[in-house]
Design an enzyme around this catalytic site. Structure first.
Site, PDB file in Angstrom:
ATOM      1  N   HIS A  68     -11.452 -32.468 -62.284  1.00  0.00           N
ATOM      2  CA  HIS A  68     -12.172 -34.485 -62.140  1.00  0.00           C
ATOM      3  C   HIS A  68     -12.120 -33.639 -64.115  1.00  0.00           C
ATOM      4  O   HIS A  68     -12.549 -35.131 -63.934  1.00  0.00           O
ATOM      5  CB  HIS A  68     -12.822 -34.661 -61.231  1.00  0.00           C
ATOM      6  CG  HIS A  68     -12.749 -34.957 -59.452  1.00  0.00           C
ATOM      7  ND1 HIS A  68     -12.216 -35.720 -60.175  1.00  0.00           N
ATOM      8  CD2 HIS A  68     -12.892 -34.069 -58.786  1.00  0.00           C
ATOM      9  CE1 HIS A  68     -11.496 -36.309 -57.846  1.00  0.00           C
ATOM     10  NE2 HIS A  68     -12.110 -34.763 -57.835  1.00  0.00           N
ATOM     11  N   ASP A  69     -12.831 -32.622 -64.492  1.00  0.00           N
ATOM     12  CA  ASP A  69     -13.376 -32.557 -65.886  1.00  0.00           C
ATOM     13  C   ASP A  69     -11.509 -32.763 -66.209  1.00  0.00           C
ATOM     14  O   ASP A  69     -12.074 -33.597 -67.709  1.00  0.00           O
ATOM     15  CB  ASP A  69     -14.245 -30.914 -65.622  1.00  0.00           C
ATOM     16  CG  ASP A  69     -15.496 -31.171 -65.384  1.00  0.00           C
ATOM     17  OD1 ASP A  69     -15.670 -32.456 -64.464  1.00  0.00           O
ATOM     18  OD2 ASP A  69     -16.493 -30.071 -65.493  1.00  0.00           O
TER      19      ASP A  69
END
Length: 71
Positions: A68-69
């Site tokens: 997700h980052d």
């Protein structure tokens, strides 16, 4: 009239940030901490191993966090 000026200012700031971010170049490197903290990768590996041994789902959680980052 004031709200339209405020909205235009907000969009202008967002556009400025977007275009300035496009001009910045950064490369990821596995050697980033080689000189400033040569033990960084070992420290991180030990911490991740300890976390996974304590909570078996931690590996999947860290992978999800990384995904997700990065995306």
């Amino acid at each position: 009239m004031t709200s339209s000026k405020h909205a235009f200012g907000s969009y202008g700031i967002m556009a400025l940030l977007f275009f300035s971010a496009a001009l910045v170049s950064a490369d990821l490197s596995a050697e980033f901490y080689d000189e400033t903290c040569p033990d960084a990768l070992d420290i991180i590996e030990d911490a991740v191993r300890a976390a996974v041994s304590k909570e078996s789902r931690m590996g999947a959680s860290l992978l999800r966090l990384h995904f997700h980052d990065c995306f």
